[in-house]
Design an enzyme around this catalytic site. Sequence first.
Site, PDB file in Angstrom:
ATOM      1  CG  HIS A 243      32.870  57.341  33.801  1.00 41.06           C
ATOM      2  ND1 HIS A 243      33.637  57.089  32.688  1.00 41.06           N
ATOM      3  CD2 HIS A 243      32.424  56.120  34.227  1.00 41.06           C
ATOM      4  CE1 HIS A 243      33.658  55.796  32.444  1.00 41.06           C
ATOM      5  NE2 HIS A 243      32.941  55.182  33.357  1.00 41.06           N
TER       6      HIS A 243
HETATM    7  O1  RIB Z   1      29.487  56.122  30.551  1.00 44.15           O
HETATM    8  C1  RIB Z   1      29.710  56.541  31.866  1.00 44.15           C
HETATM    9  C2  RIB Z   1      28.578  57.398  32.340  1.00 44.15           C
HETATM   10  O2  RIB Z   1      27.365  56.651  32.320  1.00 44.15           O
HETATM   11  C3  RIB Z   1      28.743  57.841  33.798  1.00 44.15           C
HETATM   12  O3  RIB Z   1      28.107  59.065  33.998  1.00 44.15           O
HETATM   13  C4  RIB Z   1      28.033  56.753  34.549  1.00 44.15           C
HETATM   14  O4  RIB Z   1      27.575  57.185  35.828  1.00 44.15           O
HETATM   15  C5  RIB Z   1      26.861  56.505  33.650  1.00 44.15           C
HETATM   16  O5  RIB Z   1      25.881  57.506  33.906  1.00 44.15           O
END
Ligand code: RIB
Length: 313
Positions: A243
């Site tokens: 992500h």
């Molecule tokens: O949903 C994914 C996000 O939530 C990413 O940033 C992961 O590190 C958590 O913070």
Amino acid sequence: MTPRKIIIDTDPGQDDAFAILLALGSPEDVDVLGITAVAGNVPLNWTERNARIVCELAGRADIKVYAGCDRPLKRKLVTAEHVHGKTGLDGPVMVEPTMALQPGHAVDFIIDTLRREPAGTVTLCPLGPLTNIATAFQKAPDVVERIQQIVLMGGGCFEGGNITPVAEFNIFVDPEAADIVFRAGVPLVVMPLDVTHKALTTKARVAAFRALGTNVGRVAAEWADFFERFDKEKYGSEGAPLHDPCVIAWLIRPELFTGRRVNVTVEVQSELTMGQTVTDWWGVTDRAPNALFMGGIDADGFFALLTERLGRL
Ligand code: RIB
Ligand code: CA
């Protein structure tokens, strides 16, 4: 081109760690003014520790790391050890950091930096719940108009949610903070699950991390091996979605991504849809566009960039 001045606001988290490493491996593109930790994936005492571990892993003990908010504005903290492990960086054994945590609160660092640097020259890169950012806006409303851009990982549209059927974790943990940020009028770029779920750590991509033959490459591969369990089981996907490094990759090579300017409004009333990023993708409301919301990614190009930059550390 002069490197872009950024503050990374983060809740490491293996994927946050990839983002920090990508930024520190790209000095010609980004100048990391500081890293601010926030409670999210794991409690604050772990996220601030983890941010320092990642800086030292990159050989950058000079980076200023600050601890920020240890809970959301109004709600009880929800964490994600089921995804990231107890420490937040489970997978490889990590040595404790030796670099010091900066004195002072992360929110004050954000405020002071925005007041000190010329207006319009600092980009905020939130990778976790938006508690630190919203708190800075509440404490010092004058800094809002001084921000160049906010490029954040959060939300989802057609992809739905990853912690509830409709909400993505970062927004869900602190929806009130997200609502403040999305309504603030700062130029926003949003990296939602619609994009990050296409950035998967396949076996070949993880092998490319290992093939770097460096400590960073080994640790990155071991983080990916650990981090993928949850998503593989839940989605049946081939690997884990990386992500947060999508945020930094956009700063370096925006052409790897496609998106459109739309209105994004955060649900803060209904418990059923709490934290949903209601995204007017087809322009059916009269709500003014407030974000460049990404929908597509050149995943091979993204991993080629990430691996090349990791290889520099
Ligand atoms: O949903 C994914 C996000 O939530 C990413 O940033 C992961 O590190 C958590 O913070
Ligand atoms: Ca994160």
